[in-house]
Scaffold this active site. Structure first.
Site, short mmCIF file in Angstrom:
data_model
loop_
_atom_site.label_atom_id
_atom_site.label_comp_id
_atom_site.label_asym_id
_atom_site.label_seq_id
_atom_site.Cartn_x
_atom_site.Cartn_y
_atom_site.Cartn_z
N LYS A 16 0.91 4.08 -2.83
CA LYS A 16 0.61 5.47 -2.76
C LYS A 16 1.72 6.33 -2.88
CE LYS A 16 -3.84 4.92 -1.60
NZ LYS A 16 -4.59 5.38 -2.55
N TYR A 22 0.72 -1.23 0.11
CA TYR A 22 0.02 -0.03 -0.01
C TYR A 22 0.67 1.20 0.01
CZ TYR A 22 -3.48 3.36 1.88
OH TYR A 22 -4.46 4.48 1.70
#
Length: 290
Positions: free
Chosen positions: A153, A149
């Site tokens: 991002k 993640y």
């Protein structure tokens, strides 16, 4: 801000932050293509007077379907919000290939394919547009158990800066939003879970110190920034954080301290010089009650 006449796509908008974005854009006059992986997209589309596309993002086919739906239903495309996301949290030594690939596919590849399709259409129209890419504090600072993640991002923020350069001549703004809100995804973060659960149990709003110091609030607190970026001109290449009572402009990576050695550096000289550097912090700090 009046968005009448504008057409927007919001990925992952069947619930949570994405739903709040779709509803806010519609309230300000935009027509919205609502996307998610299940019938929640239909429910939100009916609520906002939009059109639903039920499909997982990641593939070029889904990206092109989203853009063609916007054009066929509403005649054009002005705004893309790449919100769709999933979590597969595990520490590095327990993360599987599938855990990593699934998150990268939805967040990073999904942002890329959707933005590419939207940029092609916006450039053909010749009237500019706005790409709003949803990043995360994890992408800015790293976060325990979120290799996949955080990497995705961080990549999204980097793509925003790159595309802002590439699309400037076409008057297409590209910005990254760094939101924090009480959602099913943030509920999985140990630091925030107890605060969210207590608020939901009692029905009371999150404490003032959480909204201000931690920038954690409701999904509606974040949606105003999406509306602003959908309609503003001249703001591009930025990473903007919002949550609760907090609005922040994130700095871009930059050299903090620079030293020079004529002829280059030996390992010993590097060790000596770095010993005097102040190291950067990393990770998302845990909430601290006043």
């Amino acid at each position: 801000m009046d968005l009448s006449g504008k057409v927007a796509i919001v990925t992952g908008s069947g619930r949570g932050l994405g739903r709040a974005y779709a509803e806010a854009l519609a309230r300000h006059g935009a027509k919205v293509v609502v996307n998610d992986v299940d019938d929640a997209a239909e429910e939100v589309a009916a609520l906002v007077g939009g059109k639903a596309v039920i499909a997982p993002v990641g593939s070029t086919e889904t990206a092109e379907l989203l853009v063609s739906t916007a054009v066929e239903e509403f005649g054009r495309l002005d705004v893309l919000v790449t919100n769709a996301g999933i979590l597969r949290d595990r520490v590095l030594w327990k993360m599987t290939d599938d855990d990593f690939d699934a998150v990268i596919n939805v967040h990073l590849r999904g942002t890329f394919t959707c933005a590419r399709a939207a940029a092609v259409r916006m450039r053909e129209q010749g009237t500019g547009g706005s790409l709003v890419l949803i990043s995360s504090p994890a992408g800015q600072r790293g976060n325990f158990g979120q290799t996949n993640y955080a990497a995705a991002k961080a990549g999204i923020a980097a793509m925003a800066r790159t595309w802002a350069l590439e699309l400037a001549r076409s008057d297409i703004a590209v910005n990254a939003v760094v939101p924090v809100a009480a959602t099913e995804m943030t509920r999985t973060i140990p630091a925030f879970a107890p605060l969210i659960e207590e608020s939901e149990r009692t029905g009371a709003p999150l404490p003032a110190w959480v909204r201000r110091d931690e920038g954690l609030g409701t999904v509606e607190d974040v949606a105003s920034l999406i509306v602003y970026l959908a309609g503003v001109k001249g703001v591009t290449g930025q990473a903007i954080g919002i949550g609760g009572d907090r609005l922040a402009l994130w700095s871009h990576p930059a050299e903090k301290q620079v030293e020079f050695a004529d002829g280059g550096w030996t390992a010993e000289e590097i060790a000596s010089k770095l010993a005097g550097f102040e190291p950067e912090t990393y990770g998302i700090p845990a909430p601290v009650a006043p």
